[in-house]
Structure formats: C-alpha cells, structure tokens
Scaffold this active site. Structure first.
Site, PDB file in Angstrom:
ATOM      1  N   THR A   2       0.833  -1.208   0.000  1.00 31.11           N
ATOM      2  CA  THR A   2       0.000   0.000   0.000  1.00 31.11           C
ATOM      3  C   THR A   2       0.862   1.252   0.000  1.00 31.11           C
ATOM      4  O   THR A   2       0.466   2.287   0.528  1.00 31.11           O
ATOM      5  CB  THR A   2      -0.917   0.021   1.241  1.00 31.11           C
ATOM      6  OG1 THR A   2      -0.095   0.081   2.428  1.00 31.11           O
ATOM      7  CG2 THR A   2      -1.790  -1.206   1.303  1.00 31.11           C
TER       8      THR A   2
ATOM      9  N   TYR B 196       2.662   5.474   5.295  1.00 32.59           N
ATOM     10  CA  TYR B 196       2.016   5.405   3.993  1.00 32.59           C
ATOM     11  C   TYR B 196       0.726   6.220   3.990  1.00 32.59           C
ATOM     12  O   TYR B 196      -0.139   6.051   4.836  1.00 32.59           O
ATOM     13  CB  TYR B 196       1.691   3.963   3.616  1.00 32.59           C
ATOM     14  CG  TYR B 196       2.901   3.090   3.368  1.00 32.59           C
ATOM     15  CD1 TYR B 196       4.186   3.613   3.375  1.00 32.59           C
ATOM     16  CD2 TYR B 196       2.757   1.734   3.120  1.00 32.59           C
ATOM     17  CE1 TYR B 196       5.290   2.813   3.147  1.00 32.59           C
ATOM     18  CE2 TYR B 196       3.862   0.920   2.885  1.00 32.59           C
ATOM     19  CZ  TYR B 196       5.117   1.470   2.898  1.00 32.59           C
ATOM     20  OH  TYR B 196       6.209   0.665   2.673  1.00 32.59           O
TER      21      TYR B 196
END
Length: 401
Positions: A95, A129
């Site tokens: 991700t 992230y």
C-alpha cells in the site's frame, strides 16, 4: 466467500462494532504461551540445530525452509518467511503509494478482496504510507488468523519523539498503527530503516517487548544493511531476545546486489528471509515511460520529482532501451513485461514474497498472472535476461573462483 476490507483510517473508524467483533474476540498472539515467544523463547529460530528433548527432530537446512506449496482453493504458491514457520503467499499486496492517496477507498477495497480471493494472504502497510491512512482489516466474515498484516515503524509524526526506533516510538508507533487498523495485533512489525541515534540493543529489546505483549508475532527490518541485520541478530542471541526474521528490500532488474548476493548469505547463516518490493521499478519496467512521463503516472505525482528525474536521466534512458528488449522476450514467452519481471523476482533464492503495488483491478490480475510463467524461469531464460541486462552481481565465492 464475501470479504470486506477497509482501507483508510476514516473508513476503519466508521465500521460498526458488530463488523469488528470477530477481531476483538480473536486470541492474542503473544504472552508467555504465545507463538511470538518471550525472553525465554529468544532462540525459537535456531537454524540447523536439533531441538532437545524426546521426540526431537533436526531443523531442515537450506531450501527445505523455502519449500513451496500450492493453495487449497487457488493457484497461489506459499513459502516460509525466511526460516520461520510463518507461511506467506509468494505475492503480497503493498500500500506504498496507491492506498489512501492515489485511489478511492472503494477501489482499494475491491483490490484487497480480489487479492484475497486469489490466494494472497500478505498485506503490507506502514504508519507513514498515505500519512498513516493506508491500512487493512477484514470484517467478521473472515478469520483474522487466515491472513498476514504487516506494518512499519520509523516515520510517525512531526515531533522529535515521533520518529526513529527509540523504545518509546516503537511501542507508541505500533499502538497507533493498531488503533488505525482497529486490530489487536499485526503479524509482522518492520523497523523501516535503521536509526543511528538508537542503540541496537534498545531496538531489539523493544521489538521483543511488543512481541511478548501480543502486539506483533514477528519483527523484521526494512532497508537495513547486511551488517546491521547481523548486529541485530547477534544482540538477540547475546541477550536471549527475539531476532528479526525478514528483510524488506527493493528488488528488480536494475537493483540486484543486495537480494542476490547479501541476503542469501544471511538466509543460510541466520535464517533471515527476503520480502521484496518495487518489482516493476516504480512502473519503469512496464514501458509506460518509454515516450515520456504520462500525466496520470506516479512520476507526475506531487512528491515524486525524484522518479521523474530518474526516468529522464541518461541511466534511465539506457534502462528503457533494455526494457524494450525484455518486452520482446516477454512476447516470445507469451506473457506481459510485468509478469516476466515479477516471475524473475520470485525465482531468486531466499525470496519469500514479492509485494505488488497496483492502482486498479486489471493491473492486479495481470500481476497475479506472473505465477503462470514461473515454471518458465529456467536457467536458459535467466541467462538470456542476464545477458540483456548485463548487470548480474557475483558473490565473493564466485569472484574467487
């Protein structure tokens, strides 16, 4: 079977209590009797030794730990994570860029559902992230014990104490990740680069602590040097703590030395496996940058000027020329350039899993198709790729010979 995945912190918080009841009732992994091991279990991964006591059996050496098995309900292949007992799908879903920023929550949920139904059991996240928004969890329709979630600790907030690998930030950063994911534990927590300001003993003790507390099952490293990984292993052995089981490293046609030379040596010596990322070199290998930088590409995104400069550099142009030749080879093998590149990564010794980064379902299905041509990664094909690339690294043993 219907599987529901939530992919942003906002969505995770909006899930009802009923949808999370399956997670809250799951037994914690740690503690004195848990699989993570306590201080007395620091040697739970002794390589190549025979366990003491009646009924003991020798631990297999070498590739016995990397033995592949086909899934019961899919064509996915599973491998041990290094020489640990954890079985992970040889393809995982990352991700890094897309989740929480580049794609919608609905698309992220679709991607994770398709990946899971295709046999993927490894989902990689991190506290940094998408500014902490990228995450993954499942509804009560799916057993938490059937998939592996990872997170990374280093870059947290803006304060000096909200970054690095101090005991404080490892513990608080992991708690923050668990809160965003609405999980009781992650399976693997990674130290996302080494911290020169934190003593190695402090790092290893903190990782052992979060495992003993049931917040994680295993710990690993990301973007650490072989020397740093060896130091962490030595500290763990010296103080009867838990050593890392895996290194996360960049690996593709143009980034080879670490995964092909350094990590196999660590794998055989101390059992550390490799979980690799960026198999398509941020999309370079797909050929999307052959005629410049498309507006909708990653290199055109804010914060990725470094990628645009890399594509337009002299070295980037040389790499694009080689990629055109590799596209011809892929055509001959009856696959796409992306599938060839991913299968090439999977053939490397000691690689437990390759993390995919995708932004739509077509990309995901194409990448999963790499398993179909893995059998074609024979010595002749590998030699042809090496000849095209001209960058095959050599081990010290090969150089001496």
């Amino acid at each position: 079977m219907q599987v529901s995945f939530a992919c942003t912190e906002h969505n995770l918080k909006s899930r009802s209590e009923d949808r999370l009841c399956g997670l809250r009732t799951a037994p914690p992994p740690g503690g004195s009797s848990g699989g993570g091991g306590g201080g007395s279990n620091g040697n739970y991964m002794s390589q190549g030794k025979t366990r003491e006591g009646s009924g003991s059996r020798p631990t297999p050496q070498g590739h016995a730990h990397m033995k592949e098995a086909i899934g019961r309900h899919s064509s996915m292949k599973y491998r041990n994570l290094g020489k640990s007992g954890l079985r992970v799908s040889c393809l995982g879903l990352g991700t890094w860029v897309t989740f929480g920023s580049q794609i919608s929550d609905e698309m992220a949920e679709n991607l994770m559902t398709i990946a899971y139904e295709s046999g993927v059991n490894l989902f990689d996240t991190a506290e940094v992230y998408a500014s902490g928004r990228s995450g993954a969890t499942s509804s009560s329709k799916h057993q938490r014990s059937s998939f592996v979630i990872t997170t990374k600790i280093y870059w947290g907030g803006q304060a000096e104490t909200e970054r690095g690998l101090s005991r404080k930030h490892i513990i608080e950063g992991l708690r923050g990740s668990l809160s965003r994911l609405q999980l009781e534990y992650v399976d693997i927590v990674f130290a996302n680069r080494n911290d020169v300001n934190s003593p190695m003993e402090e790092i290893v003790r903190a990782m052992t602590f979060v495992i003993n507390q049931g917040m994680a099952m295993y710990w690993g490293t990301s973007r650490w040097s072989a020397m740093e990984i060896m130091e962490a292993y030595s500290v763990a052995r010296q103080f009867n703590l838990i050593p890392p089981v895996c290194e996360q490293a960049e690996y593709h046609y143009f980034q080879r030395d670490k995964v092909e030379v350094q990590l196999p040596e660590l794998y055989h010596k101390i059992g550390v496996g490799a979980m690799t990322w960026s198999p398509l070199a941020c999309g370079l290998i797909t050929g999307k940058y052959s005629d410049g930088v498309p507006e909708c590409s990653r290199a055109a995104m804010k914060g990725y000027q470094w990628l645009k400069e890399r594509v337009n550099s002299e070295e980037g142009r040389r790499q694009l020329a080689k990629i055109k030749e590799l596209h011809l080879l892929a055509d001959r093998l009856g696959c796409t350039a992306a599938q060839l590149a991913i299968a090439w990564c999977l053939r490397s010794e000691g690689v437990s899993s390759v993390l995919l980064g995708v932004s739509n379902t077509d990309q995901l299905l194409e990448n999963l198709g790499a398993l179909r041509i893995l059998s074609q990664m024979n010595p002749q094909t590998i030699a042809e790729i090496d000849a095209l690339l001209g960058n095959k690294p050599h081990s010290k043993k090969e150089l001496r010979a």
